[in-house]
Write a protein that holds these residues in place. Structure first.
Motif, PDB file in Angstrom:
ATOM      1  N   ARG A 133     -43.561 -28.884 -44.888  1.00 48.05           N
ATOM      2  CA  ARG A 133     -43.239 -30.301 -45.111  1.00 48.05           C
ATOM      3  C   ARG A 133     -43.875 -31.162 -44.027  1.00 48.05           C
ATOM      4  O   ARG A 133     -43.662 -30.924 -42.836  1.00 48.05           O
ATOM      5  CB  ARG A 133     -41.730 -30.502 -45.103  1.00 48.05           C
ATOM      6  N   ALA A 134     -44.648 -32.161 -44.457  1.00 47.87           N
ATOM      7  CA  ALA A 134     -45.235 -33.113 -43.512  1.00 47.87           C
ATOM      8  C   ALA A 134     -44.675 -34.488 -43.842  1.00 47.87           C
ATOM      9  O   ALA A 134     -44.881 -34.991 -44.949  1.00 47.87           O
ATOM     10  CB  ALA A 134     -46.755 -33.117 -43.625  1.00 47.87           C
ATOM     11  N   THR A 135     -43.958 -35.074 -42.899  1.00 48.93           N
ATOM     12  CA  THR A 135     -43.373 -36.397 -43.117  1.00 48.93           C
ATOM     13  C   THR A 135     -44.285 -37.444 -42.499  1.00 48.93           C
ATOM     14  O   THR A 135     -44.637 -37.351 -41.321  1.00 48.93           O
ATOM     15  CB  THR A 135     -41.976 -36.470 -42.470  1.00 48.93           C
ATOM     16  N   LEU A 136     -44.675 -38.422 -43.310  1.00 52.18           N
ATOM     17  CA  LEU A 136     -45.579 -39.451 -42.815  1.00 52.18           C
ATOM     18  C   LEU A 136     -44.830 -40.731 -42.460  1.00 52.18           C
ATOM     19  O   LEU A 136     -45.148 -41.411 -41.498  1.00 52.18           O
ATOM     20  CB  LEU A 136     -46.665 -39.761 -43.855  1.00 52.18           C
ATOM     21  N   SER A 137     -43.847 -41.087 -43.304  1.00 50.40           N
ATOM     22  CA  SER A 137     -43.049 -42.285 -43.001  1.00 50.40           C
ATOM     23  C   SER A 137     -41.658 -42.081 -43.569  1.00 50.40           C
ATOM     24  O   SER A 137     -41.411 -41.134 -44.304  1.00 50.40           O
ATOM     25  CB  SER A 137     -43.707 -43.528 -43.606  1.00 50.40           C
ATOM     26  N   GLY A 138     -40.759 -42.986 -43.207  1.00 52.74           N
ATOM     27  CA  GLY A 138     -39.381 -42.820 -43.658  1.00 52.74           C
ATOM     28  C   GLY A 138     -39.098 -43.446 -45.015  1.00 52.74           C
ATOM     29  O   GLY A 138     -38.011 -43.296 -45.553  1.00 52.74           O
ATOM     30  N   ASN A 139     -40.079 -44.152 -45.598  1.00 52.68           N
ATOM     31  CA  ASN A 139     -39.819 -44.840 -46.869  1.00 52.68           C
ATOM     32  C   ASN A 139     -39.866 -43.869 -48.035  1.00 52.68           C
ATOM     33  O   ASN A 139     -40.906 -43.335 -48.360  1.00 52.68           O
ATOM     34  CB  ASN A 139     -40.882 -45.929 -47.109  1.00 52.68           C
ATOM     35  N   GLN A 140     -38.708 -43.626 -48.632  1.00 53.23           N
ATOM     36  CA  GLN A 140     -38.643 -42.665 -49.728  1.00 53.23           C
ATOM     37  C   GLN A 140     -38.786 -43.370 -51.066  1.00 53.23           C
ATOM     38  O   GLN A 140     -38.105 -44.357 -51.320  1.00 53.23           O
ATOM     39  CB  GLN A 140     -37.287 -41.929 -49.692  1.00 53.23           C
ATOM     40  N   GLY A 141     -39.680 -42.858 -51.881  1.00 52.10           N
ATOM     41  CA  GLY A 141     -39.834 -43.445 -53.220  1.00 52.10           C
ATOM     42  C   GLY A 141     -39.813 -42.342 -54.249  1.00 52.10           C
ATOM     43  O   GLY A 141     -39.147 -41.332 -54.090  1.00 52.10           O
ATOM     44  N   SER A 142     -40.599 -42.506 -55.289  1.00 52.11           N
ATOM     45  CA  SER A 142     -40.629 -41.492 -56.349  1.00 52.11           C
ATOM     46  C   SER A 142     -41.544 -40.343 -55.936  1.00 52.11           C
ATOM     47  O   SER A 142     -42.369 -40.498 -55.035  1.00 52.11           O
ATOM     48  CB  SER A 142     -41.149 -42.116 -57.639  1.00 52.11           C
ATOM     49  N   ASP A 143     -41.371 -39.202 -56.591  1.00 48.26           N
ATOM     50  CA  ASP A 143     -42.270 -38.092 -56.256  1.00 48.26           C
ATOM     51  C   ASP A 143     -42.962 -37.529 -57.479  1.00 48.26           C
ATOM     52  O   ASP A 143     -42.501 -37.673 -58.616  1.00 48.26           O
ATOM     53  CB  ASP A 143     -41.537 -36.993 -55.469  1.00 48.26           C
ATOM     54  N   LYS A 144     -44.086 -36.931 -57.231  1.00 48.44           N
ATOM     55  CA  LYS A 144     -44.891 -36.304 -58.287  1.00 48.44           C
ATOM     56  C   LYS A 144     -45.238 -34.893 -57.822  1.00 48.44           C
ATOM     57  O   LYS A 144     -45.444 -34.671 -56.628  1.00 48.44           O
ATOM     58  CB  LYS A 144     -46.197 -37.074 -58.519  1.00 48.44           C
ATOM     59  N   THR A 145     -45.303 -33.977 -58.771  1.00 48.79           N
ATOM     60  CA  THR A 145     -45.603 -32.594 -58.388  1.00 48.79           C
ATOM     61  C   THR A 145     -46.834 -32.084 -59.118  1.00 48.79           C
ATOM     62  O   THR A 145     -47.210 -32.590 -60.177  1.00 48.79           O
ATOM     63  CB  THR A 145     -44.429 -31.660 -58.714  1.00 48.79           C
ATOM     64  N   ALA A 146     -47.433 -31.080 -58.540  1.00 52.81           N
ATOM     65  CA  ALA A 146     -48.565 -30.399 -59.160  1.00 52.81           C
ATOM     66  C   ALA A 146     -48.602 -28.984 -58.605  1.00 52.81           C
ATOM     67  O   ALA A 146     -48.076 -28.721 -57.519  1.00 52.81           O
ATOM     68  CB  ALA A 146     -49.878 -31.121 -58.857  1.00 52.81           C
ATOM     69  N   PHE A 147     -49.213 -28.098 -59.348  1.00 51.03           N
ATOM     70  CA  PHE A 147     -49.378 -26.732 -58.854  1.00 51.03           C
ATOM     71  C   PHE A 147     -50.669 -26.642 -58.056  1.00 51.03           C
ATOM     72  O   PHE A 147     -51.684 -27.217 -58.438  1.00 51.03           O
ATOM     73  CB  PHE A 147     -49.412 -25.749 -60.027  1.00 51.03           C
ATOM     74  N   VAL A 148     -50.600 -25.925 -56.959  1.00 46.77           N
ATOM     75  CA  VAL A 148     -51.786 -25.728 -56.122  1.00 46.77           C
ATOM     76  C   VAL A 148     -51.834 -24.262 -55.705  1.00 46.77           C
ATOM     77  O   VAL A 148     -50.888 -23.503 -55.941  1.00 46.77           O
ATOM     78  CB  VAL A 148     -51.743 -26.616 -54.849  1.00 46.77           C
ATOM     79  N   THR A 149     -52.959 -23.897 -55.101  1.00 43.33           N
ATOM     80  CA  THR A 149     -53.088 -22.545 -54.532  1.00 43.33           C
ATOM     81  C   THR A 149     -52.988 -22.695 -53.023  1.00 43.33           C
ATOM     82  O   THR A 149     -53.720 -23.480 -52.425  1.00 43.33           O
ATOM     83  CB  THR A 149     -54.465 -21.958 -54.900  1.00 43.33           C
ATOM     84  N   LEU A 150     -52.074 -21.965 -52.411  1.00 43.53           N
ATOM     85  CA  LEU A 150     -51.880 -22.027 -50.957  1.00 43.53           C
ATOM     86  C   LEU A 150     -52.492 -20.765 -50.347  1.00 43.53           C
ATOM     87  O   LEU A 150     -52.087 -19.648 -50.694  1.00 43.53           O
ATOM     88  CB  LEU A 150     -50.390 -22.110 -50.646  1.00 43.53           C
ATOM     89  N   CYS A 151     -53.481 -20.952 -49.500  1.00 48.95           N
ATOM     90  CA  CYS A 151     -54.212 -19.793 -48.969  1.00 48.95           C
ATOM     91  C   CYS A 151     -54.130 -19.708 -47.458  1.00 48.95           C
ATOM     92  O   CYS A 151     -54.006 -20.729 -46.775  1.00 48.95           O
ATOM     93  CB  CYS A 151     -55.696 -19.874 -49.358  1.00 48.95           C
TER      94      CYS A 151
END
Lengths: 177, 159
Positions: A133-151
């Motif tokens: 998890r990388a947090t960039l700012s505290g403003n929470q909005g909607s989220d979107k997901t996608a599948f990725v390959t983690l290597c």
């Protein structure tokens, strides 16, 4: 004289018939046009929402190709939607400081799927964890997901090899007022 | 006589216009309906991501672990895999890994937005793996992909 009058009346009759026919055709086409326009506009709102969804999904996928954490050529072949977990851990440590106003994103999270774990990755427990998890700012909005390959690169008896797994990328966007 | 002829010509013209209009309406209505499920980006990325997943199937030596994409072809070609000092059937690895990936990736059920899914993996016109979970409904979205190595994958989500 009578013949001229008859021809004149006949001509007028024909002109009237033609005029009525043209009016009828015009009305018919207007009705058809209204039907087509009403059908198109009834789908407009749904089409707009679908377009917004697609744009968000495309943005999530483009994030997986950001050079800050994408695999690039490190794994021998050009893999689409590939994130390097080592790079992501490095990015995570500077995300809030350097990227909070760079993108309109509040956080980026990657969850492993095959070896599911609720342990959030930190410098001390990496790679024995399942949530990056990388947090960039505290403003929470909607989220979107996608599948990725983690290597990542792993070693076996002194030999390095590529270890990739399917993961879920969750991007939380900042609330836009 | 001439008046009647003109009237019948007008009527004939009018009938033609009405027929053409009806045909146009029918065409517009039919062209808006499509039975094909639109290709879904989520399904596309799901397929491309799981194909790159590293399995415990090693080819020829350790640690030459192969991805699911390779294991599919090994399974279809009846090759053997090395894993933990023994040879194993790549089809077993494929089945086991795909079961786990599917179970952890998709929550389907009667009370969920996604009612079911189906996954078909083929290799050069032969079926290698066929998985179905939940309910198959009329409303579906998914992705079908063919690869140059002969692998064919279709993944559908039912809503």
């Amino acid at each position: 004289m009578a013949d001229n009058v008859n021809f004149g009346k006949r001509g007028q009759m024909k002109i009237q018939q033609m005029a009525f026919m043209l009016i009828a055709i015009t009305l018919l086409f207007i009705i058809v046009g209204l039907f087509v326009v009403s059908t198109s506009f009834s789908n407009l709102k749904a089409a707009k929402e679908e377009l917004n969804e697609r744009e968000a999904a495309a943005l999530v996928l483009s994030i997986s190709n950001y050079p800050e954490f994408s695999c690039g050529d490190s794994y021998g072949q050009d893999m689409p939607y590939c994130i390097d977990s080592d790079k992501f851990m490095a990015f995570k440590s500077v995300a809030e400081k350097d990227y909070s106003s760079f993108w309109e994103i509040s956080s980026i999270e990657i969850r492993t799927i095959y070896n599911e774990s609720n342990v959030v990755c930190t410098a001390s427990n990496y790679p024995n964890c399942g949530i990056y998890r990388a947090t960039l700012s505290g403003n929470q909005g909607s989220d979107k997901t996608a599948f990725v390959t983690l290597c990542k690169k792993e070693s076996y008896m002194g030999t390095f090899y590529n270890k990739c797994e399917i993961a879920k990328l969750i991007v939380r966007f900042e609330d836009v007022d | 006589m001439l008046t009647k002829k003109a009237q019948s010509e007008m009527i004939g013209f009018g009938i033609i216009v009405v027929i053409v209009t009806i045909l146009l309406l029918v065409f517009l209505t039919l062209s808006g309906n499509s039975d094909e499920a639109p290709s879904d980006r989520t399904a596309e990325t799901f397929i491309q991501s799981f194909l790159q997943h590293t399995t415990k199937c090693a080819k020829d030596y350790y640690p030459n672990y192969r991805s699911i994409s390779d294991v599919i072809s090994y399974c279809a070609e009846n090759r053997r895999c090395y894993s933990e000092n023994e040879t194993i059937d790549p089809c077993d690895i494929l089945e086991e890994d795909m079961d786990k990936i599917l179970e952890n990736s998709w929550n389907v059920g009667e009370n969920r937005p996604e009612k079911g899914y189906s996954l078909v993996i083929g290799y050069r016109n032969e079926s290698v793996l066929d998985k179905m979970e939940g309910e198959r409904t009329q409303n579906s979205r998914g992705s079908t992909q063919k690869f140059s190595n002969g692998v064919f994958i279709q993944f559908m989500l039912y809503e």
